[in-house]
Design a protein around this motif. Structure first.
Motif, short mmCIF file in Angstrom:
data_model
loop_
_atom_site.label_atom_id
_atom_site.label_comp_id
_atom_site.label_asym_id
_atom_site.label_seq_id
_atom_site.Cartn_x
_atom_site.Cartn_y
_atom_site.Cartn_z
N PRO A 53 42.87 34.41 40.14
CA PRO A 53 42.58 35.50 39.21
C PRO A 53 43.83 36.10 38.57
N ILE A 54 44.94 36.16 39.28
CA ILE A 54 46.16 36.72 38.69
C ILE A 54 46.62 35.85 37.54
N TYR A 55 46.63 34.54 37.73
CA TYR A 55 47.02 33.62 36.67
C TYR A 55 46.06 33.74 35.48
N GLU A 56 44.77 33.81 35.76
CA GLU A 56 43.78 33.94 34.68
C GLU A 56 43.99 35.24 33.89
N ASP A 57 44.32 36.32 34.58
CA ASP A 57 44.60 37.59 33.89
C ASP A 57 45.83 37.45 32.99
N LEU A 58 46.87 36.80 33.50
CA LEU A 58 48.08 36.61 32.70
C LEU A 58 47.81 35.75 31.47
N VAL A 59 47.00 34.73 31.63
CA VAL A 59 46.65 33.87 30.49
C VAL A 59 45.90 34.68 29.44
N ARG A 60 44.98 35.53 29.89
CA ARG A 60 44.25 36.38 28.93
C ARG A 60 45.19 37.35 28.22
N GLU A 61 46.13 37.92 28.95
CA GLU A 61 47.03 38.93 28.38
C GLU A 61 48.14 38.32 27.53
N ARG A 62 48.72 37.23 27.99
CA ARG A 62 49.93 36.70 27.36
C ARG A 62 49.74 35.34 26.69
N GLY A 63 48.59 34.71 26.89
CA GLY A 63 48.38 33.36 26.37
C GLY A 63 48.76 32.32 27.42
#
Length: 65
Positions: A12-22
């Motif tokens: 989930p942390i990686y998925e959140d970063l992808v959503r926020e930063r691409g």
């Protein structure tokens, strides 16, 4: 295709970063493929497949020597 242990884990942390930063990993892979294709054209007039550039998935650390 067999998934490695790391690919089966929900991150989930990686998925959140992808959503926020691409997805910078995917962007870097596309940039590398583009650069590889340009280099192949300049060096031999052929396409990247002539130089082994047909690989479509992410590279592993063993691909770099």
């Amino acid at each position: 295709m067999t998934l490695s242990r790391a690919e089966n884990v929900h991150l989930p942390i990686y998925e959140d970063l992808v959503r926020e930063r691409g997805d910078v990993v995917a962007e870097a892979q596309m940039a590398a493929a583009s650069t590889e294709g340009q280099a192949a054209e300049l060096l031999g007039g052929g396409d990247a497949a002539d130089w082994g550039g047909e690989q479509t998935g992410p590279r592993s650390s063993t691909d770099f020597g």
